[in-house]
Scaffold this active site. Sequence first.
Site, PDB file in Angstrom:
ATOM      1  N   GLU A 164      38.737  85.326 -87.988  1.00 21.09           N
ATOM      2  CA  GLU A 164      39.874  85.718 -87.183  1.00 21.09           C
ATOM      3  C   GLU A 164      40.983  85.078 -87.946  1.00 21.09           C
ATOM      4  O   GLU A 164      41.725  84.166 -87.154  1.00 21.09           O
ATOM      5  CB  GLU A 164      39.939  85.369 -85.622  1.00 21.09           C
ATOM      6  CG  GLU A 164      38.568  86.235 -85.081  1.00 21.09           C
ATOM      7  CD  GLU A 164      38.607  86.002 -83.693  1.00 21.09           C
ATOM      8  OE1 GLU A 164      39.476  85.293 -83.133  1.00 21.09           O
ATOM      9  OE2 GLU A 164      38.043  86.895 -83.052  1.00 21.09           O
ATOM     10  N   GLU A 283      32.299  90.552 -83.602  1.00 19.58           N
ATOM     11  CA  GLU A 283      32.444  90.019 -82.116  1.00 19.58           C
ATOM     12  C   GLU A 283      32.873  91.186 -81.175  1.00 19.58           C
ATOM     13  O   GLU A 283      33.920  91.823 -81.529  1.00 19.58           O
ATOM     14  CB  GLU A 283      33.551  88.864 -82.279  1.00 19.58           C
ATOM     15  CG  GLU A 283      33.105  87.596 -82.585  1.00 19.58           C
ATOM     16  CD  GLU A 283      34.005  86.489 -82.389  1.00 19.58           C
ATOM     17  OE1 GLU A 283      34.500  86.619 -81.195  1.00 19.58           O
ATOM     18  OE2 GLU A 283      34.141  85.419 -83.162  1.00 19.58           O
TER      19      GLU A 283
END
Length: 490
Positions: A164, A283
């Site tokens: 991320e 995710e």
Amino acid sequence: MRMLDFKINSSKKTSFPHYWEMCVGSSHAYTALRADYQEQLTKVHQDMGIKFVRFHGLFDDEMSVCIENFDFTGKSQGITYNFVNIDKIYDFLLKIGMKPFVELSFMPSCLASQKNQIFPYGGNDSMPKSDKAWEELISKFIEHILERYGKDEVESWYFEVWNEPNLSRFFSGTKEDYFHLYEITVRTAKKIDEKLRFGGPATSYNSWIPDMIDFCQKNNLPLDFISTHHYPTDDPLWESGMDIDEFFKKTNGVPQDYPRGILKVMTSKTREEAQNYPLFYTEWSVSAMVGDSAHDTPYGAAMVAKTLADNDGLVEGYDYWAFSDIFEEESQKPGVFHGGFGLQTVDGIEKPVYRLFEIFHNLGDQRIKVEDNNNSTAEILAVQKGKDLQIVAYNHNVPKEPIKTEQLEINLDKTISGTCEINRIDENHANPKKLWQKMGEPTYVNNEQVKELRAASQLKAESLKMQDGKINLELMPQSCALITVSNYFE
């Protein structure tokens, strides 16, 4: 009460790959050395068939991968590389029949350009102090795993650079910094073995994908797959395009409303952006918020059932975050059912969503067409497994939106009578949190209580009547059920 009408058309079938079994997420790398972590992951692999596991922090200081040595005067004597902890983890994964989905993060302190520390376990979110320093680490690591595990084995793994990087809490650099880090990583690794599979951008809320593809194409840079993340609670941010830090200032971090089926909307858009690249969501979950009861209750199972049915055909891999509440990004939370991300509690008690993944693992690989015009929160998925007809029914809506108990009539395309089998997940079935609440919500549970709670989480088969090719059942709000008609196909 109205009756919802569904029709099974078993003459129309499509492939139903178990794309959700590719990977599962976990707490940071060092926790994989714990006995309870290993026990729970082994159970997940055996019960759900999941093949890969992904975690942050492979290069964190606690892993002792990269150590700077000093003499008694404080003068640096150079860097020592040590992959023994990584070896212990990878040895364990291969022993139980799993593989690592390798996330290359975070920055070892001795290579970092800043002294940034994130999470209680102290990951460093900064760029390396020099390209050469990072390239040397990557080179040493790749050479080591190839020597230890063999070319064929390592070429079957997947590699991401960072986690991320579009979120300031994970990466202190810019988008351009991330692309540069990806470039030097991939060029270094592919010089050693060009068949290693690298992808990205491993972003939150479906971000940077067209930019990633454009960057790699313009720079003739290998990109073997697209990876990104999403959660339904991302939706307002995803729609607005706002900076995440600004967004959280305005919302005080409070989960925002989102529409039913938002994950399919996000996935469909990302599928288009990913072009012909394999698409992995490394995710996702029913909420991005620790403490959200969705993770612990039948709500989560019902939402996952809908999501897995919806996203069929859109992705190659869908990595649920995470397999256990052994999870330390915000420190290990106290209590048994505290809204952690895990499929299991820290004590290994299986949540309703765990049982849902068990159900989906045991489904066949041929999807059968279902006809309905109900416009309801209740839907069904039909699958053929050998001679059996399997039907997953689920009744789900998002928080704050209306939902009620629904009556379903499922019309088979055979006029048969008798009984079939049903396994339910709802307020009264496979719901150990309800028993824990009756126990007084103890913060700690003893071995006997764990046994009782695990027993309360079990699926229990019951008989369900069929009459003249019709199956009637009632579905509570936020519930799901597996119906099995044995020997339907002969």
